[in-house]
Design an enzyme around this catalytic site. Structure first.
Site, PDB file in Angstrom:
ATOM      1  N   THR A 158     -11.571 -11.213  -0.541  1.00  0.00           N
ATOM      2  CA  THR A 158     -10.322 -11.553   0.145  1.00  0.00           C
ATOM      3  C   THR A 158      -9.204 -11.649  -0.887  1.00  0.00           C
ATOM      4  O   THR A 158      -9.385 -12.280  -1.936  1.00  0.00           O
ATOM      5  CB  THR A 158     -10.473 -12.900   0.883  1.00  0.00           C
ATOM      6  N   GLU A 243     -16.632 -25.984   0.506  1.00  0.00           N
ATOM      7  CA  GLU A 243     -16.064 -24.746   1.067  1.00  0.00           C
ATOM      8  C   GLU A 243     -16.548 -24.538   2.506  1.00  0.00           C
ATOM      9  O   GLU A 243     -15.773 -24.173   3.387  1.00  0.00           O
ATOM     10  CB  GLU A 243     -16.447 -23.553   0.195  1.00  0.00           C
ATOM     11  N   GLU A 368     -27.584 -16.705   9.212  1.00  0.00           N
ATOM     12  CA  GLU A 368     -29.018 -16.680   8.893  1.00  0.00           C
ATOM     13  C   GLU A 368     -29.271 -17.549   7.660  1.00  0.00           C
ATOM     14  O   GLU A 368     -30.201 -18.351   7.619  1.00  0.00           O
ATOM     15  CB  GLU A 368     -29.498 -15.237   8.620  1.00  0.00           C
TER      16      GLU A 368
HETATM   17  C1  LIG Z   1     -13.598 -10.467   5.790  1.00  0.00           C
HETATM   18  C2  LIG Z   1     -14.505 -10.897   4.661  1.00  0.00           C
HETATM   19  C3  LIG Z   1     -13.975 -11.593   3.573  1.00  0.00           C
HETATM   20  C4  LIG Z   1     -14.787 -11.947   2.490  1.00  0.00           C
HETATM   21  N1  LIG Z   1     -14.225 -12.577   1.397  1.00  0.00           N
HETATM   22  C5  LIG Z   1     -15.002 -12.791   0.289  1.00  0.00           C
HETATM   23  C6  LIG Z   1     -14.418 -13.323  -0.918  1.00  0.00           C
HETATM   24  O1  LIG Z   1     -13.238 -13.661  -0.963  1.00  0.00           O
HETATM   25  N2  LIG Z   1     -15.213 -13.445  -2.023  1.00  0.00           N
HETATM   26  C7  LIG Z   1     -16.521 -13.090  -2.013  1.00  0.00           C
HETATM   27  O2  LIG Z   1     -17.185 -13.208  -3.048  1.00  0.00           O
HETATM   28  N3  LIG Z   1     -17.128 -12.599  -0.876  1.00  0.00           N
HETATM   29  C8  LIG Z   1     -16.384 -12.460   0.265  1.00  0.00           C
HETATM   30  N4  LIG Z   1     -16.963 -11.946   1.414  1.00  0.00           N
HETATM   31  C9  LIG Z   1     -18.361 -11.570   1.386  1.00  0.00           C
HETATM   32  C10 LIG Z   1     -19.261 -12.467   2.223  1.00  0.00           C
HETATM   33  O3  LIG Z   1     -19.466 -13.693   1.574  1.00  0.00           O
HETATM   34  C11 LIG Z   1     -20.555 -11.671   2.461  1.00  0.00           C
HETATM   35  O4  LIG Z   1     -20.219 -10.642   3.380  1.00  0.00           O
HETATM   36  C12 LIG Z   1     -21.673 -12.501   2.995  1.00  0.00           C
HETATM   37  O5  LIG Z   1     -22.115 -13.425   2.040  1.00  0.00           O
HETATM   38  C13 LIG Z   1     -22.850 -11.630   3.426  1.00  0.00           C
HETATM   39  O6  LIG Z   1     -23.162 -10.701   2.438  1.00  0.00           O
HETATM   40  P1  LIG Z   1     -23.338  -9.166   2.837  1.00  0.00           P
HETATM   41  O7  LIG Z   1     -22.200  -8.771   3.666  1.00  0.00           O
HETATM   42  O8  LIG Z   1     -23.582  -8.386   1.597  1.00  0.00           O
HETATM   43  O9  LIG Z   1     -24.650  -9.162   3.743  1.00  0.00           O
HETATM   44  P2  LIG Z   1     -26.150  -9.080   3.217  1.00  0.00           P
HETATM   45  O10 LIG Z   1     -26.411 -10.121   2.195  1.00  0.00           O
HETATM   46  O11 LIG Z   1     -26.455  -7.663   2.878  1.00  0.00           O
HETATM   47  O12 LIG Z   1     -26.953  -9.469   4.545  1.00  0.00           O
HETATM   48  C14 LIG Z   1     -27.178  -8.527   5.603  1.00  0.00           C
HETATM   49  C15 LIG Z   1     -27.921  -9.260   6.733  1.00  0.00           C
HETATM   50  O13 LIG Z   1     -29.183  -9.754   6.249  1.00  0.00           O
HETATM   51  C16 LIG Z   1     -29.287 -11.142   6.501  1.00  0.00           C
HETATM   52  N5  LIG Z   1     -30.049 -11.794   5.423  1.00  0.00           N
HETATM   53  C17 LIG Z   1     -29.852 -11.679   4.080  1.00  0.00           C
HETATM   54  N6  LIG Z   1     -30.726 -12.464   3.423  1.00  0.00           N
HETATM   55  C18 LIG Z   1     -31.474 -13.088   4.365  1.00  0.00           C
HETATM   56  C19 LIG Z   1     -32.543 -14.043   4.324  1.00  0.00           C
HETATM   57  N7  LIG Z   1     -33.013 -14.531   3.164  1.00  0.00           N
HETATM   58  N8  LIG Z   1     -33.058 -14.476   5.490  1.00  0.00           N
HETATM   59  C20 LIG Z   1     -32.598 -14.007   6.677  1.00  0.00           C
HETATM   60  N9  LIG Z   1     -31.598 -13.109   6.782  1.00  0.00           N
HETATM   61  C21 LIG Z   1     -31.046 -12.652   5.637  1.00  0.00           C
HETATM   62  C22 LIG Z   1     -27.845 -11.641   6.520  1.00  0.00           C
HETATM   63  O14 LIG Z   1     -27.727 -12.877   7.196  1.00  0.00           O
HETATM   64  C23 LIG Z   1     -27.148 -10.495   7.242  1.00  0.00           C
HETATM   65  O15 LIG Z   1     -27.347 -10.648   8.625  1.00  0.00           O
HETATM   66  C24 LIG Z   1     -16.175 -11.635   2.526  1.00  0.00           C
HETATM   67  C25 LIG Z   1     -16.717 -10.995   3.650  1.00  0.00           C
HETATM   68  C26 LIG Z   1     -15.912 -10.628   4.701  1.00  0.00           C
HETATM   69  C27 LIG Z   1     -16.541  -9.933   5.890  1.00  0.00           C
END
Ligand SMILES: Cc1cc2nc3c(=O)[nH]c(=O)nc-3n(C[C@H](O)[C@H](O)[C@H](O)COP(=O)(O)OP(=O)(O)OC[C@H]3O[C@@H](n4cnc5c(N)ncnc54)[C@H](O)[C@@H]3O)c2cc1C
Length: 386
Positions: A158, A243, A368
């Protein structure tokens, strides 16, 4: 009933509400189209004292409770969730990390201008390899003389497209525990090797620019290290509870915005010769929304007071984030349902509220992951330790 806030906090709430309706709401269509708020708006927030409410006066803030941040966030999200997300990254993620771990010189150089609305901050943890596993970054910082060379890539950040300062977590070493070997760095726009990608075209939160950060051998000096070398993962984990609780303010504010619209329309629309407000299936939706908001709001302010007292709220913070974000998704859907076809028109803010409603089930830790945490902490609390 309004016993959650002090008189002073209630007066802040009134001021923010007025400011949001008079100055910000008219700007929302342009912010959504541009994909970012105007720079001048950060200054306006600062001039009204809404950016640094909970920072000390010494750091450029107003010395208020943590609840003051929640109040600003609730009222901002009630009008524009994307703008609230921008300010969350700017003040809660970037600003609070500087407040907790910055040296006086770092606070002067990076925190003060952010709280004055002159500069914009961001925090970069997530990598293309997956955001949920935040303690396994591939981004590295190798010691080089008296400084470090930072290399890697972050995504979903972000404010990345507009930030002047980005806090980056990188691996600087290994250790016995998963919490060893991480370090925070403050990277400034304009440093050689630091670039950001184009803003993502997202489902919702369109007033909030999100994008990639590329770190191609960025040369950093010791004064760019935030906190202690090797202790970055610990400080990351320590900051997560607060947070997540503050995300609860965003979800409550957005859900309140949905309830505002749902109640307004239910009291305007007549079908089959009756106001739809009188149909019990409409009342059920209003009742569910109002209940979810009240339950979440009570828990939000209870947890903020507990954090101010120095209590640990890991389990409860995850419960609030999980429950309130799910409640918001349902509320945004129920609001559109109450509006019928008109709810899907871009001309009505219902469409935007519906799109924005999904985000908090994913950002700052998915639901999750929240459930995994809640179960783990519940086992611990009940004496079943591994
Ligand atoms: C609009 C937006 C703004 C954001 N801003 C920031 C920011 O400012 N800084 C920053 O660092 N990040 C930011 N993020 C990132 C955000 O924190 C991540 O999208 C989030 O942590 C999920 O990571 P991922 O998208 O890589 O999903 P993944 O980690 O790839 O997960 C994919 C799916 O698998 C599931 N999953 C993963 N591990 C497990 C487990 N152990 N058990 C069960 N289910 C699991 C997840 O719940 C999800 O449903 C932002 C995201 C969005 C969408």
């Amino acid at each position: 009933m309004n016993d959650l806030l002090t008189d002073e906090e209630r007066s802040l709430q009134d001021s923010v509400r007025r400011f949001m309706l008079q100055e910000v709401e008219p700007l929302v269509p342009k912010m959504e189209a541009d994909g970012e708020p105007p720079r001048s708006l950060f200054k306006r927030f600062a001039e009204f004292g809404f950016l640094g409410t909970f920072f000390s006066e010494e750091d450029g803030g107003s010395g208020g409770s943590l609840a003051t941040r929640a109040i600003v966030s609730e009222e901002t999200a009630r009008v524009c969730a994307g703008l609230d997300l921008v300010l969350f990254a700017d003040v809660v993620l970037f600003g609070r990390a500087l407040m907790r771990c910055g040296t006086p010189a770092q606070k002067e150089k990076y925190l003060r201008p952010v709280l004055a609305g002159e500069k914009i901050g961001a925090m970069a943890i997530t990598e293309p390899g997956g955001g949920s596993d935040a303690l396994s970054p591939s981004t590295t910082a190798k010691a080089d003389g008296s400084g470090f060379v930072l290399k890697g890539q972050k995504t979903w950040i972000t404010n990345a497209p507009i930030a002047d300062f980005v806090l980056v977590i990188a691996r600087t070493g290994e250790g016995r525990s998963r919490l060893d070997g991480g370090t925070w760095f403050i990277v400034e726009r304009g440093m050689p090797g630091f670039t950001t990608g184009k803003p993502f075209d997202k489902l919702g939160m369109r007033s909030s620019p999100t994008g990639e950060v590329f770190l191609d051998d960025v040369q950093l000096r010791k004064e760019h290290v935030l906190g202690e070398v090797g202790q970055g993962f610990r400080s990351l984990v320590d900051s997560l509870d607060t947070e997540r609780v503050l995300v609860g303010a965003s979800t409550v504010g957005q859900a309140q915005g949905c309830l505002d619209e749902a109640v307004r329309y239910a009291n305007e629309r007549e079908v089959f010769g009756e106001m739809i407000r009188d149909y019990q299936l409409i009342q059920e939706k209003i009742a569910n929304m109002a209940t979810g908001i009240e339950m979440s709001r009570s828990m939000l302010y209870r947890l903020l007071r507990a954090i101010d007292r120095g209590e640990r709220v890991t389990r409860e913070a995850a419960i609030l984030k999980f429950f309130s974000s799910q409640m918001l998704t349902q509320s945004s859907s129920d609001m559109v349902q109450i509006w019928g076809g008109a709810g899907q028109l871009e001309a009505n803010k219902t469409a935007r509220f519906y799109r924005d409603g999904k985000h908090h089930e994913i950002g700052a830790g998915t639901n999750e992951i929240m459930k995994v945490l809640i179960a783990r902490e519940t086992y611990k609390e009940m004496g079943y330790r591994r």
